[in-house]
Design an enzyme around this catalytic site. Structure first.
Site, PDB file in Angstrom:
ATOM      1  N   ASP A 189       0.866  -1.181   0.000  1.00 48.05           N
ATOM      2  CA  ASP A 189       0.000   0.000   0.000  1.00 48.05           C
ATOM      3  C   ASP A 189       0.900   1.228   0.000  1.00 48.05           C
ATOM      4  O   ASP A 189       1.781   1.351   0.858  1.00 48.05           O
ATOM      5  CB  ASP A 189      -0.843  -0.035   1.289  1.00 48.05           C
ATOM      6  CG  ASP A 189      -2.152   0.696   1.135  1.00 48.05           C
ATOM      7  OD1 ASP A 189      -2.185   1.686   0.400  1.00 48.05           O
ATOM      8  OD2 ASP A 189      -3.137   0.272   1.783  1.00 48.05           O
TER       9      ASP A 189
ATOM     10  N   ASP B  88      -2.784   4.443  -2.826  1.00 49.69           N
ATOM     11  CA  ASP B  88      -3.809   5.024  -1.961  1.00 49.69           C
ATOM     12  C   ASP B  88      -4.281   6.380  -2.494  1.00 49.69           C
ATOM     13  O   ASP B  88      -3.471   7.176  -2.974  1.00 49.69           O
ATOM     14  CB  ASP B  88      -3.180   5.214  -0.568  1.00 49.69           C
ATOM     15  CG  ASP B  88      -4.138   5.838   0.424  1.00 49.69           C
ATOM     16  OD1 ASP B  88      -5.156   5.205   0.728  1.00 49.69           O
ATOM     17  OD2 ASP B  88      -3.882   6.974   0.879  1.00 49.69           O
TER      18      ASP B  88
ATOM     19  N   GLU C  40      -6.603   2.964  -5.750  1.00 48.04           N
ATOM     20  CA  GLU C  40      -7.805   3.211  -4.946  1.00 48.04           C
ATOM     21  C   GLU C  40      -8.363   4.534  -5.426  1.00 48.04           C
ATOM     22  O   GLU C  40      -7.769   5.586  -5.232  1.00 48.04           O
ATOM     23  CB  GLU C  40      -7.443   3.292  -3.455  1.00 48.04           C
ATOM     24  CG  GLU C  40      -8.680   3.398  -2.584  1.00 48.04           C
ATOM     25  CD  GLU C  40      -8.566   4.429  -1.490  1.00 48.04           C
ATOM     26  OE1 GLU C  40      -9.312   4.329  -0.514  1.00 48.04           O
ATOM     27  OE2 GLU C  40      -7.752   5.370  -1.604  1.00 48.04           O
TER      28      GLU C  40
ATOM     29  N   HIS D  66      -9.957  -2.156   5.335  1.00 45.94           N
ATOM     30  CA  HIS D  66      -9.775  -1.520   6.641  1.00 45.94           C
ATOM     31  C   HIS D  66     -10.611  -0.251   6.822  1.00 45.94           C
ATOM     32  O   HIS D  66     -10.544   0.369   7.873  1.00 45.94           O
ATOM     33  CB  HIS D  66      -8.287  -1.175   6.799  1.00 45.94           C
ATOM     34  CG  HIS D  66      -7.842  -0.213   5.728  1.00 45.94           C
ATOM     35  ND1 HIS D  66      -7.672  -0.600   4.419  1.00 45.94           N
ATOM     36  CD2 HIS D  66      -7.609   1.106   5.765  1.00 45.94           C
ATOM     37  CE1 HIS D  66      -7.351   0.452   3.697  1.00 45.94           C
ATOM     38  NE2 HIS D  66      -7.293   1.503   4.488  1.00 45.94           N
ATOM     39  N   ASP D  67     -11.361   0.157   5.808  1.00 43.07           N
ATOM     40  CA  ASP D  67     -12.171   1.372   5.902  1.00 43.07           C
ATOM     41  C   ASP D  67     -13.659   1.088   6.103  1.00 43.07           C
ATOM     42  O   ASP D  67     -14.473   2.017   6.082  1.00 43.07           O
ATOM     43  CB  ASP D  67     -12.017   2.212   4.621  1.00 43.07           C
ATOM     44  CG  ASP D  67     -10.667   2.895   4.543  1.00 43.07           C
ATOM     45  OD1 ASP D  67     -10.076   3.158   5.602  1.00 43.07           O
ATOM     46  OD2 ASP D  67     -10.200   3.151   3.423  1.00 43.07           O
TER      47      ASP D  67
HETATM   48  C1  NOJ Z   1      -7.802   5.714   1.882  1.00 44.26           C
HETATM   49  C2  NOJ Z   1      -7.348   4.724   2.894  1.00 44.26           C
HETATM   50  O1  NOJ Z   1      -7.895   3.475   2.622  1.00 44.26           O
HETATM   51  C3  NOJ Z   1      -7.757   5.266   4.232  1.00 44.26           C
HETATM   52  O2  NOJ Z   1      -7.640   4.318   5.227  1.00 44.26           O
HETATM   53  C4  NOJ Z   1      -6.906   6.473   4.479  1.00 44.26           C
HETATM   54  O3  NOJ Z   1      -7.244   7.021   5.708  1.00 44.26           O
HETATM   55  C5  NOJ Z   1      -7.130   7.510   3.369  1.00 44.26           C
HETATM   56  N1  NOJ Z   1      -7.044   6.905   2.063  1.00 44.26           N
HETATM   57  C6  NOJ Z   1      -6.087   8.591   3.440  1.00 44.26           C
HETATM   58  O4  NOJ Z   1      -4.834   8.047   3.146  1.00 44.26           O
END
Ligand code: NOJ
Length: 566
Positions: A98, A203, A261, A338-339
């Protein structure tokens, strides 16, 4: 289809902090992942996406690098990473890292230098702009709102200058319009590819390009004086140029998998432009369209009975992407990362843990693309069910959110219930390895308390013992998915929904000499499904016995099948 190595890959997402602690400090680490490679290999996954491990200040859990060329000591060092790569490769497992390339933390030496001298070279690595004078007042350069619901601009001390951050002001955005910054980032990416990393999950890719005219948004301005207008900093035309350069300068020189992403309202057409086999710049695009189709997102004002999976909408969202991208670019599939809250609690049901976990896996695994399993889903891990807000307050990022809810008048009890249902912390709890203290994750107390259901069979050790378990179902299903004939059919034969408007059942067919069909009841009650096909094989089934008569398939709660039909 151009025969890339990931075309037979089943992915697995590791949130490093929570996977396995090898040195007893309560934090998962690279050596912990190495310890578990045999487990992952036994499960059958062959591609790991490892969350960010760069040295970081950490309020953003690693998405806030302090140096792209140093690893966070809590995770290990470069020698550990090299060993992880070698050990994984020896088992036929590839690893993508990542890479939070849109921003750094404030503590990054570049940013520190920029703060001291807004005319330095390092200041040019960020977006640092003079504020606007309005009478005696100094206003930010423009009125855009960030994802943290405040201005994207933070003033630098008492100076005339502001720095830009589309997320929180802890993580200033890097200035990708600056060739010198781009060169620095290329160097860092090459460093890891040269070391043997197999690619990256990039990311927040959508936000690399900004409207550098810094013109105010014409969208309505909120009480905070800002307008939420992602068109100013998401998926802008200049982004494609940065991607083209990334490919030209870095990615095209390696046999690597690059997954972007791309939130911020990316369209399937935009994603195809990025990832097309023909002339794309990266290989896959993660979107968020299929993870919140149940009214749960931002649902602080809702009661539980208002949260319901919109099955028809969910199917439509998967197909919207397939119709544009299918057969033209690779696509990642996922239920959770993880989000998000755990998918078992989101679209499944912990009361039907076995049935719904197996149903969810069957449903996603045979859609077009590469599935990425979120660690712990293979043993049926579910949301935290904490009984105190204190368990959430240990996370720096949660505190402002909880305070905001309190100010809005919600009771602590209500907030807790809401967070147990929707918070992303739910998916950041320790992996449940066995029934020893802290679920066998660590000898020390982890940041987030493990879900106590590890004492009631929800752990790897118990799951491995039971041949009917979710784990063994996953392992068996992955074996089927990786079968070259099935893989060929899933990736190359037309996919269509069966009864797309059905509000309860997710059913689809891959054409071919003998068709492949998935039928999944996504409800906690029985459902009848019209069915006139001839079944030639039942390849996966999470119940015993088939209840089929008079053109009706009677499906029990969360019943799911993978069939061959003619
Ligand atoms: C997306 C990531 O998945 C998230 O966890 C992160 O806080 C934000 N981007 C900022 O990097």
């Amino acid at each position: 289809m151009n025969g890339k190595w990931w075309h037979n890959a089943v992915g697995y997402i590791i949130y490093p902090q929570a996977f396995k602690d090898s040195n007893g400090d309560g934090i998962g680490d690279l050596n912990g992942i190495i310890e578990k490679l045999d487990y992952l290999s036994f499960l059958g996954v062959n591609l790991l996406w490892i969350g960010p491990i760069f040295d970081s200040a950490n309020p953003y859990n690693g998405y806030d690098s302090r140096d792209f060329l140093t690893l966070a000591p809590r995770y290990g060092d470069m020698a550990d990473l090299k060993r992880l790569l070698d050990e994984a490769h020896a088992r036929g497992i590839r690893i993508i890292m990542d890479f939070p390339l849109n921003h750094t933390c404030k503590e990054h030496p570049w940013f520190q230098k920029a703060l001291k001298d807004p005319t330095s070279e390092e200041a040019g690595y960020y977006y640092i702009e003079r504020g606007k004078r309005k009478g005696r007042k100094l206003l930010p350069p423009c009125n855009w709102e960030s994802f943290s619901e405040d201005s994207v601009w933070t003033r630098i001390g008492k100076s005339e200058y502001f720095y830009l951050h589309v997320f929180s002001n802890d993580i200033p955005d890097l200035n990708w319009s600056n060739p010198k910054l781009r060169e620095k980032m290329y160097e860092a990416l090459r460093y890891y590819l040269d070391m043997g990393v197999d690619g990256f999950r990039l990311d927040a890719l959508a936000h690399l390009a900004k409207d550098t005219s810094w013109s105010d948004s014409s969208l309505p301005v909120k009480e905070n004086g800002c307008a939420f207008d992602t068109s100013k900093y998401s998926n802008r035309p200049e982004l494609y140029e940065y991607l083209r350069l990334l490919k030209q300068e870095v990615f095209s020189h390696y046999d690597c998998l690059i997954v972007g992403e791309v939130g911020g309202s990316v369209t399937p057409e935009g994603a195809l432009k990025m990832a097309s086999w023909h002339d794309g710049y990266i290989n896959m695009v993660f979107n968020f369209d299929t993870v919140w189709n149940n009214h749960n997102y931002g649902s602080i004002d809702k009661k539980d009975d208002e949260i319901k999976t919109e099955v028809a909408e969910l199917k439509k969202n998967f197909m919207r992407w397939y119709e544009v991208c299918g057969g033209k670019c690779d696509m990642p599939l996922y239920w959770c990362n993880h989000d998000h809250p755990r998918v078992l609690s989101q679209y499944g049901n912990p009361k039907y843990r076995e049935e719904s976990a197996k149903m969810l896996f069957t449903t996603i695994l045979f859609l077009y693309g590469n599935d990425f399993i979120y660690f712990g889903d293979e043993i049926g891990m579910s949301n935290a069910e904490y009984d105190s807000l204190d368990d959430y307050l240990v996370d720096a990022g949660m505190r402002p959110e909880i305070e905001r809810f309190r100010k809005q008048g919600y009771s602590d009890e209500w907030i807790l219930h809401y967070l147990n249902r929707s918070s992303r912390i739910n998916s950041r709890l320790p992996m449940q390895w066995d029934d020893s203290e802290n679920a066998g994750f660590s000898d020390a107390k982890p940041l987030f308390r493990a879900n106590p259901n590890y004492l009631r069979g929800v752990n790897v050790k118990d799951e491995m013992k039971d041949t009917d378990s979710i784990f063994h179902f996953y392992k068996y299903a992955i074996g089927i998915r990786k079968d070259p004939m099935i893989n060929e059919q899933v990736l190359n034969c037309r996919l269509r929904l069966e009864d797309p408007e059905n509000e309860d059942v997710f059913a689809y067919i891959h054409d071919g000499m003998e068709k492949i069909m998935v039928v999944s009841n996504m409800r906690d009650h029985d459902v009848d499904f019209t069915f006139y096909y001839r079944i030639t094989d039942i390849m996966l089934h999470n119940y015993d016995g088939l209840m089929l008569s008079d053109g009706k398939l009677h499906l029990r709660p969360y019943e799911s099948l993978l069939l061959r039909i003619s």
